[in-house]
Scaffold this motif. Structure first.
Motif, PDB file in Angstrom:
ATOM      1  N   HIS A   1    -111.927 -82.616  46.422  1.00  0.00           N
ATOM      2  CA  HIS A   1    -113.055 -83.236  47.122  1.00  0.00           C
ATOM      3  C   HIS A   1    -113.147 -84.728  46.815  1.00  0.00           C
ATOM      4  O   HIS A   1    -113.415 -85.537  47.712  1.00  0.00           O
ATOM      5  N   GLU A   2    -112.910 -85.091  45.570  1.00  0.00           N
ATOM      6  CA  GLU A   2    -112.971 -86.504  45.204  1.00  0.00           C
ATOM      7  C   GLU A   2    -111.838 -87.287  45.864  1.00  0.00           C
ATOM      8  O   GLU A   2    -112.034 -88.416  46.320  1.00  0.00           O
ATOM      9  N   ALA A   3    -110.641 -86.689  45.933  1.00  0.00           N
ATOM     10  CA  ALA A   3    -109.516 -87.366  46.573  1.00  0.00           C
ATOM     11  C   ALA A   3    -109.787 -87.602  48.059  1.00  0.00           C
ATOM     12  O   ALA A   3    -109.482 -88.677  48.594  1.00  0.00           O
TER      13      ALA A   3
ATOM     14  N   SER B   1    -103.747 -86.526  42.565  1.00  0.00           N
ATOM     15  CA  SER B   1    -104.768 -87.291  41.855  1.00  0.00           C
ATOM     16  C   SER B   1    -105.373 -88.288  42.834  1.00  0.00           C
ATOM     17  O   SER B   1    -105.161 -88.193  44.041  1.00  0.00           O
ATOM     18  N   LEU B   2    -106.081 -89.283  42.326  1.00  0.00           N
ATOM     19  CA  LEU B   2    -106.787 -90.214  43.202  1.00  0.00           C
ATOM     20  C   LEU B   2    -105.950 -91.441  43.569  1.00  0.00           C
ATOM     21  O   LEU B   2    -106.299 -92.156  44.511  1.00  0.00           O
TER      22      LEU B   2
ATOM     23  N   ARG C   1    -112.717 -87.916  49.434  1.00  0.00           N
ATOM     24  CA  ARG C   1    -113.744 -88.962  49.517  1.00  0.00           C
ATOM     25  C   ARG C   1    -113.146 -90.353  49.304  1.00  0.00           C
ATOM     26  O   ARG C   1    -113.444 -91.294  50.048  1.00  0.00           O
ATOM     27  N   VAL C   2    -112.288 -90.485  48.305  1.00  0.00           N
ATOM     28  CA  VAL C   2    -111.662 -91.776  48.008  1.00  0.00           C
ATOM     29  C   VAL C   2    -110.794 -92.232  49.186  1.00  0.00           C
ATOM     30  O   VAL C   2    -110.833 -93.400  49.587  1.00  0.00           O
TER      31      VAL C   2
ATOM     32  N   THR D   1    -114.598 -79.448  53.826  1.00  0.00           N
ATOM     33  CA  THR D   1    -113.681 -80.588  53.770  1.00  0.00           C
ATOM     34  C   THR D   1    -113.475 -81.295  55.099  1.00  0.00           C
ATOM     35  O   THR D   1    -113.080 -82.464  55.111  1.00  0.00           O
TER      36      THR D   1
ATOM     37  N   ARG E   1    -108.756 -79.088  41.618  1.00  0.00           N
ATOM     38  CA  ARG E   1    -109.914 -79.659  40.914  1.00  0.00           C
ATOM     39  C   ARG E   1    -110.328 -81.015  41.496  1.00  0.00           C
ATOM     40  O   ARG E   1    -111.513 -81.335  41.567  1.00  0.00           O
ATOM     41  N   TYR E   2    -109.359 -81.817  41.898  1.00  0.00           N
ATOM     42  CA  TYR E   2    -109.657 -83.174  42.368  1.00  0.00           C
ATOM     43  C   TYR E   2    -109.722 -83.289  43.889  1.00  0.00           C
ATOM     44  O   TYR E   2    -109.804 -84.395  44.416  1.00  0.00           O
TER      45      TYR E   2
ATOM     46  N   GLN F   1    -106.200 -93.393  47.356  1.00  0.00           N
ATOM     47  CA  GLN F   1    -106.638 -94.769  47.593  1.00  0.00           C
ATOM     48  C   GLN F   1    -105.560 -95.575  48.297  1.00  0.00           C
ATOM     49  O   GLN F   1    -105.842 -96.323  49.237  1.00  0.00           O
TER      50      GLN F   1
END
Length: 333
Positions: free
Chosen positions: A200-202, A174-175, A204-205, A303, A197-198, A179
Protein backbone atom coordinates in the motif's frame (compact mmCIF):
# COMPACT_ATOMS: atom_id res chain seq x y z
CA UNK A 1 -13.63 2.91 -9.51
CA UNK A 2 -12.04 -0.09 -11.22
CA UNK A 3 -14.03 -3.29 -10.83
CA UNK A 4 -12.60 -6.78 -11.12
CA UNK A 5 -14.00 -7.45 -14.58
CA UNK A 6 -12.28 -4.28 -15.85
CA UNK A 7 -8.91 -5.34 -14.45
CA UNK A 8 -6.33 -6.91 -16.76
CA UNK A 9 -4.86 -10.19 -15.61
CA UNK A 10 -1.50 -11.75 -16.43
CA UNK A 11 0.90 -14.60 -15.62
CA UNK A 12 4.26 -14.46 -13.86
CA UNK A 13 5.92 -17.82 -14.43
CA UNK A 14 8.95 -18.81 -12.35
CA UNK A 15 9.27 -21.97 -14.48
CA UNK A 16 9.36 -24.30 -11.46
CA UNK A 17 11.49 -27.45 -11.60
CA UNK A 18 10.65 -30.88 -10.19
CA UNK A 19 13.34 -33.35 -9.17
CA UNK A 20 11.89 -36.10 -11.35
CA UNK A 21 11.54 -33.95 -14.49
CA UNK A 22 14.39 -31.46 -14.72
CA UNK A 23 14.57 -28.07 -16.46
CA UNK A 24 13.69 -29.28 -19.97
CA UNK A 25 10.21 -30.40 -18.92
CA UNK A 26 9.75 -27.13 -17.01
CA UNK A 27 10.61 -25.03 -20.05
CA UNK A 28 8.20 -26.97 -22.26
CA UNK A 29 5.53 -26.60 -19.58
CA UNK A 30 6.09 -22.84 -19.63
CA UNK A 31 5.23 -22.72 -23.32
CA UNK A 32 2.19 -24.92 -22.77
CA UNK A 33 1.00 -22.60 -20.02
CA UNK A 34 1.61 -19.53 -22.20
CA UNK A 35 -0.46 -21.03 -25.01
CA UNK A 36 -3.33 -21.77 -22.65
CA UNK A 37 -3.08 -18.32 -21.08
CA UNK A 38 -3.35 -16.78 -24.51
CA UNK A 39 -6.62 -18.61 -25.20
CA UNK A 40 -7.98 -17.71 -21.73
CA UNK A 41 -7.55 -13.97 -22.25
CA UNK A 42 -4.46 -13.25 -20.19
CA UNK A 43 -2.85 -9.95 -21.08
CA UNK A 44 0.84 -10.78 -20.69
CA UNK A 45 3.16 -13.62 -19.74
CA UNK A 46 6.30 -12.67 -17.83
CA UNK A 47 9.28 -14.72 -16.65
CA UNK A 48 11.75 -13.67 -13.98
CA UNK A 49 15.54 -13.68 -13.87
CA UNK A 50 16.85 -15.83 -11.00
CA UNK A 51 20.24 -17.48 -10.65
CA UNK A 52 21.75 -20.33 -8.63
CA UNK A 53 18.29 -21.63 -7.71
CA UNK A 54 17.78 -25.29 -8.52
CA UNK A 55 13.99 -24.99 -8.60
CA UNK A 56 13.71 -22.08 -11.06
CA UNK A 57 14.57 -22.47 -14.76
CA UNK A 58 14.12 -18.90 -16.06
CA UNK A 59 17.70 -17.66 -15.61
CA UNK A 60 18.34 -17.02 -19.34
CA UNK A 61 15.33 -14.72 -19.48
CA UNK A 62 15.67 -13.22 -22.96
CA UNK A 63 16.43 -16.63 -24.51
CA UNK A 64 13.34 -18.12 -22.88
CA UNK A 65 11.19 -15.19 -24.02
CA UNK A 66 12.20 -15.86 -27.61
CA UNK A 67 11.07 -19.46 -27.26
CA UNK A 68 7.77 -18.46 -25.67
CA UNK A 69 7.01 -15.66 -28.11
CA UNK A 70 7.80 -17.94 -31.04
CA UNK A 71 5.29 -20.50 -29.79
CA UNK A 72 2.44 -18.04 -29.24
CA UNK A 73 0.80 -15.43 -31.43
CA UNK A 74 -0.77 -12.55 -29.50
CA UNK A 75 -0.13 -12.56 -25.74
CA UNK A 76 2.48 -10.02 -24.60
CA UNK A 77 5.80 -11.50 -23.45
CA UNK A 78 8.18 -9.89 -21.02
CA UNK A 79 10.60 -9.99 -18.15
CA UNK A 80 9.38 -9.77 -14.61
CA UNK A 81 12.10 -8.88 -14.51
CA UNK A 82 15.60 -8.51 -15.82
CA UNK A 83 17.91 -7.66 -12.92
CA UNK A 84 19.67 -4.71 -14.51
CA UNK A 85 22.70 -4.55 -12.14
CA UNK A 86 23.74 -7.94 -13.59
CA UNK A 87 24.00 -6.59 -17.13
CA UNK A 88 25.36 -3.79 -19.25
CA UNK A 89 22.37 -1.71 -20.44
CA UNK A 90 23.56 -1.98 -24.05
CA UNK A 91 23.38 -5.79 -23.93
CA UNK A 92 19.80 -5.72 -22.63
CA UNK A 93 18.85 -3.13 -25.27
CA UNK A 94 20.20 -5.41 -27.99
CA UNK A 95 18.49 -8.51 -26.59
CA UNK A 96 15.08 -6.92 -26.18
CA UNK A 97 15.48 -4.91 -29.38
CA UNK A 98 15.97 -8.25 -31.13
CA UNK A 99 12.86 -9.69 -29.47
CA UNK A 100 10.81 -6.61 -30.41
CA UNK A 101 12.07 -6.78 -34.00
CA UNK A 102 11.01 -10.43 -34.24
CA UNK A 103 7.72 -10.07 -32.35
CA UNK A 104 6.67 -6.42 -32.81
CA UNK A 105 4.25 -4.95 -30.32
CA UNK A 106 4.41 -7.94 -27.97
CA UNK A 107 7.51 -7.41 -25.83
CA UNK A 108 7.77 -5.86 -22.34
CA UNK A 109 10.99 -5.10 -20.47
CA UNK A 110 10.48 -5.18 -16.72
CA UNK A 111 13.54 -4.10 -14.75
CA UNK A 112 14.61 -4.81 -11.18
CA UNK A 113 17.58 -3.54 -9.20
CA UNK A 114 18.14 -6.63 -7.02
CA UNK A 115 20.71 -9.28 -8.02
CA UNK A 116 18.13 -12.07 -8.32
CA UNK A 117 20.62 -14.29 -6.52
CA UNK A 118 23.09 -14.41 -3.64
CA UNK A 119 26.14 -12.17 -3.55
CA UNK A 120 28.57 -14.91 -4.58
CA UNK A 121 26.48 -15.64 -7.66
CA UNK A 122 26.18 -11.92 -8.37
CA UNK A 123 29.98 -11.68 -8.50
CA UNK A 124 30.13 -14.67 -10.83
CA UNK A 125 27.60 -13.01 -13.13
CA UNK A 126 29.17 -9.58 -13.21
CA UNK A 127 32.92 -10.26 -13.17
CA UNK A 128 34.51 -6.85 -13.67
CA UNK A 129 31.25 -4.88 -13.65
CA UNK A 130 30.49 -3.14 -10.37
CA UNK A 131 26.79 -3.63 -10.99
CA UNK A 132 25.73 -1.62 -7.97
CA UNK A 133 22.05 -1.10 -7.28
CA UNK A 134 23.02 2.54 -6.65
CA UNK A 135 23.61 2.87 -10.39
CA UNK A 136 20.09 1.71 -11.21
CA UNK A 137 18.53 5.11 -12.05
CA UNK A 138 21.39 5.98 -14.44
CA UNK A 139 21.34 2.49 -15.97
CA UNK A 140 17.60 2.78 -16.62
CA UNK A 141 18.11 6.13 -18.33
CA UNK A 142 20.92 4.71 -20.45
CA UNK A 143 18.78 1.75 -21.46
CA UNK A 144 15.84 4.02 -22.34
CA UNK A 145 18.15 6.05 -24.57
CA UNK A 146 19.35 2.95 -26.42
CA UNK A 147 15.76 1.84 -27.10
CA UNK A 148 14.54 5.31 -28.05
CA UNK A 149 15.12 7.23 -31.29
CA UNK A 150 18.75 7.80 -32.22
CA UNK A 151 20.01 11.31 -31.59
CA UNK A 152 22.44 13.16 -33.91
CA UNK A 153 25.29 13.07 -31.38
CA UNK A 154 24.76 9.46 -30.25
CA UNK A 155 28.01 7.48 -30.58
CA UNK A 156 26.82 4.07 -29.32
CA UNK A 157 23.69 2.50 -30.75
CA UNK A 158 21.85 -0.75 -30.11
CA UNK A 159 21.22 -2.78 -33.27
CA UNK A 160 18.58 -4.15 -33.04
CA UNK A 161 17.15 -1.89 -30.38
CA UNK A 162 17.45 1.70 -31.46
CA UNK A 163 14.03 3.17 -32.16
CA UNK A 164 12.12 0.09 -31.02
CA UNK A 165 10.77 1.86 -27.91
CA UNK A 166 10.28 -1.42 -26.05
CA UNK A 167 7.94 -0.64 -23.11
CA UNK A 168 9.95 -0.42 -19.89
CA UNK A 169 8.47 -1.23 -16.50
CA UNK A 170 10.10 -0.74 -13.12
CA UNK A 171 9.64 -3.55 -10.62
CA UNK A 172 10.15 -3.39 -6.91
CA UNK A 173 9.55 -4.83 -3.47
CA UNK A 174 10.38 -1.61 -1.60
CA UNK A 175 9.73 2.11 -2.03
CA UNK A 176 12.83 3.01 -4.10
CA UNK A 177 11.59 1.81 -7.48
CA UNK A 178 8.09 3.10 -6.73
CA UNK A 179 9.43 6.63 -6.45
CA UNK A 180 11.73 6.22 -9.45
CA UNK A 181 8.94 4.83 -11.66
CA UNK A 182 6.78 7.79 -10.73
CA UNK A 183 9.53 10.31 -11.47
CA UNK A 184 10.27 8.69 -14.85
CA UNK A 185 6.59 8.34 -15.75
CA UNK A 186 6.87 4.57 -16.22
CA UNK A 187 4.45 1.76 -15.35
CA UNK A 188 5.16 0.13 -12.00
CA UNK A 189 4.85 -3.48 -10.88
CA UNK A 190 5.04 -4.22 -7.16
CA UNK A 191 6.29 -7.61 -5.98
CA UNK A 192 3.44 -8.18 -3.56
CA UNK A 193 3.60 -11.90 -4.37
CA UNK A 194 6.49 -12.09 -1.89
CA UNK A 195 6.67 -8.68 -0.15
CA UNK A 196 3.06 -7.68 0.59
CA UNK A 197 3.95 -5.65 3.69
CA UNK A 198 4.97 -2.56 1.71
CA UNK A 199 2.34 -2.81 -1.02
CA UNK A 200 0.00 0.00 0.00
CA UNK A 201 2.82 2.41 0.80
CA UNK A 202 4.59 1.63 -2.49
CA UNK A 203 1.42 2.33 -4.46
CA UNK A 204 0.94 5.60 -2.59
CA UNK A 205 4.54 6.69 -3.20
CA UNK A 206 4.36 5.80 -6.89
CA UNK A 207 1.13 7.69 -7.48
CA UNK A 208 2.29 10.68 -5.42
CA UNK A 209 5.55 11.02 -7.38
CA UNK A 210 4.11 10.28 -10.81
CA UNK A 211 4.94 12.72 -13.59
CA UNK A 212 3.28 12.30 -17.00
CA UNK A 213 5.68 11.19 -19.73
CA UNK A 214 5.70 10.19 -23.39
CA UNK A 215 4.93 6.69 -22.14
CA UNK A 216 2.09 7.33 -19.70
CA UNK A 217 -0.23 10.23 -18.93
CA UNK A 218 -1.34 8.71 -15.61
CA UNK A 219 -0.01 6.06 -13.20
CA UNK A 220 -0.31 2.39 -14.08
CA UNK A 221 0.00 -0.15 -11.24
CA UNK A 222 0.37 -3.91 -11.53
CA UNK A 223 0.45 -6.14 -8.44
CA UNK A 224 1.90 -9.62 -8.04
CA UNK A 225 -0.46 -12.16 -6.46
CA UNK A 226 0.26 -15.78 -5.44
CA UNK A 227 -2.51 -18.03 -6.73
CA UNK A 228 -3.82 -21.46 -5.80
CA UNK A 229 -7.26 -21.90 -7.35
CA UNK A 230 -9.04 -25.24 -7.47
CA UNK A 231 -12.56 -26.57 -7.86
CA UNK A 232 -13.06 -26.54 -4.08
CA UNK A 233 -11.59 -24.68 -1.12
CA UNK A 234 -10.44 -27.97 0.39
CA UNK A 235 -8.52 -29.06 -2.69
CA UNK A 236 -6.93 -25.63 -3.00
CA UNK A 237 -5.75 -25.83 0.62
CA UNK A 238 -4.21 -29.22 -0.13
CA UNK A 239 -2.42 -28.02 -3.28
CA UNK A 240 -1.12 -24.94 -1.45
CA UNK A 241 1.01 -27.09 0.85
CA UNK A 242 3.41 -27.57 -2.07
CA UNK A 243 3.85 -23.79 -2.22
CA UNK A 244 4.32 -23.58 1.55
CA UNK A 245 7.05 -26.23 1.41
CA UNK A 246 8.85 -24.34 -1.35
CA UNK A 247 8.84 -21.05 0.56
CA UNK A 248 9.86 -22.84 3.76
CA UNK A 249 12.88 -24.31 1.98
CA UNK A 250 13.73 -20.88 0.58
CA UNK A 251 13.81 -19.47 4.11
CA UNK A 252 15.92 -22.39 5.32
CA UNK A 253 18.39 -22.06 2.45
CA UNK A 254 17.46 -25.51 1.15
CA UNK A 255 16.53 -26.81 -2.29
CA UNK A 256 13.80 -24.99 -4.22
CA UNK A 257 12.96 -28.04 -6.32
CA UNK A 258 9.21 -28.53 -6.11
CA UNK A 259 7.80 -30.76 -3.40
CA UNK A 260 4.48 -32.62 -3.70
CA UNK A 261 1.52 -31.45 -1.62
CA UNK A 262 0.83 -33.10 1.74
CA UNK A 263 -2.31 -33.62 3.78
CA UNK A 264 -0.98 -31.47 6.61
CA UNK A 265 1.97 -29.17 7.29
CA UNK A 266 1.95 -30.12 10.96
CA UNK A 267 5.39 -31.36 11.95
CA UNK A 268 7.00 -29.90 8.83
CA UNK A 269 7.44 -26.37 10.16
CA UNK A 270 7.98 -24.66 13.48
CA UNK A 271 5.53 -22.00 14.69
CA UNK A 272 7.82 -19.10 13.78
CA UNK A 273 8.40 -20.63 10.33
CA UNK A 274 4.68 -20.97 9.76
CA UNK A 275 4.27 -17.29 10.64
CA UNK A 276 7.12 -16.28 8.32
CA UNK A 277 5.67 -18.22 5.39
CA UNK A 278 2.31 -16.62 6.13
CA UNK A 279 3.87 -13.15 5.98
CA UNK A 280 5.67 -13.99 2.73
CA UNK A 281 2.41 -15.17 1.17
CA UNK A 282 0.24 -12.55 2.84
CA UNK A 283 -1.51 -11.68 -0.41
CA UNK A 284 -2.01 -15.29 -1.54
CA UNK A 285 -5.37 -16.14 -3.06
CA UNK A 286 -6.16 -19.75 -2.15
CA UNK A 287 -9.54 -21.37 -2.67
CA UNK A 288 -12.36 -22.33 -4.97
CA UNK A 289 -13.82 -19.84 -7.46
CA UNK A 290 -16.11 -18.05 -4.99
CA UNK A 291 -13.37 -17.55 -2.42
CA UNK A 292 -10.90 -16.42 -5.08
CA UNK A 293 -13.39 -13.89 -6.41
CA UNK A 294 -14.14 -12.52 -2.95
CA UNK A 295 -10.45 -12.07 -2.09
CA UNK A 296 -9.65 -10.37 -5.40
CA UNK A 297 -12.61 -8.02 -5.10
CA UNK A 298 -11.30 -6.86 -1.73
CA UNK A 299 -7.79 -6.43 -3.13
CA UNK A 300 -9.09 -4.43 -6.06
CA UNK A 301 -11.27 -2.25 -3.84
CA UNK A 302 -8.30 -1.48 -1.58
CA UNK A 303 -5.70 -0.82 -4.30
CA UNK A 304 -7.50 0.15 -7.52
CA UNK A 305 -4.75 -1.70 -9.38
CA UNK A 306 -4.82 -1.52 -13.16
CA UNK A 307 -3.56 -5.07 -13.57
CA UNK A 308 -2.90 -8.18 -11.50
CA UNK A 309 -0.15 -10.65 -12.36
CA UNK A 310 -0.43 -14.09 -10.82
CA UNK A 311 2.20 -16.65 -9.93
CA UNK A 312 1.17 -20.25 -9.37
CA UNK A 313 3.85 -22.80 -8.53
CA UNK A 314 1.88 -26.01 -8.11
CA UNK A 315 3.48 -29.43 -8.24
CA UNK A 316 1.42 -30.92 -11.07
CA UNK A 317 1.32 -29.01 -14.34
CA UNK A 318 -2.34 -29.99 -14.81
CA UNK A 319 -3.19 -28.35 -11.48
CA UNK A 320 -1.43 -25.14 -12.55
CA UNK A 321 -3.40 -25.08 -15.79
CA UNK A 322 -6.67 -25.62 -13.94
CA UNK A 323 -5.80 -22.89 -11.46
CA UNK A 324 -5.19 -20.33 -14.20
CA UNK A 325 -8.28 -21.49 -16.10
CA UNK A 326 -10.49 -20.96 -13.04
CA UNK A 327 -8.93 -17.57 -12.43
CA UNK A 328 -9.69 -16.46 -15.97
CA UNK A 329 -13.32 -17.41 -15.43
CA UNK A 330 -13.40 -15.37 -12.20
CA UNK A 331 -11.80 -12.32 -13.85
CA UNK A 332 -14.28 -12.41 -16.70
CA UNK A 333 -17.18 -12.48 -14.26
Amino acid sequence: MTVLTDTKYSVLDLVPVRADHGPARSLHNALDLARHAETWGYNRFWVAEHHNMDGIASSATSVLLGYLAGGTSSIRMGSGGVMLPNHAPLVIAEQFGTLESLYPGRIDLGLGRAPGSDQMTARALRRERSGSADDFPDDVRELMAYLGPRTPDQKVIAVPGSGTNVPIWLLGSSLFSAQLAGMYGLPYAFASHFAPRYMHEAIRVYRAHFKPSEVLDKPYVMLGVPLVAADSDEHADYLATSVYRRILNLMRGQTLVQQPPVKSMEGLWLPHEKAAVGDFLGLAVVGGPAKVRAKLEVLQEQTQADELIFTCDLYEHADRLRSYELLAQVMKG
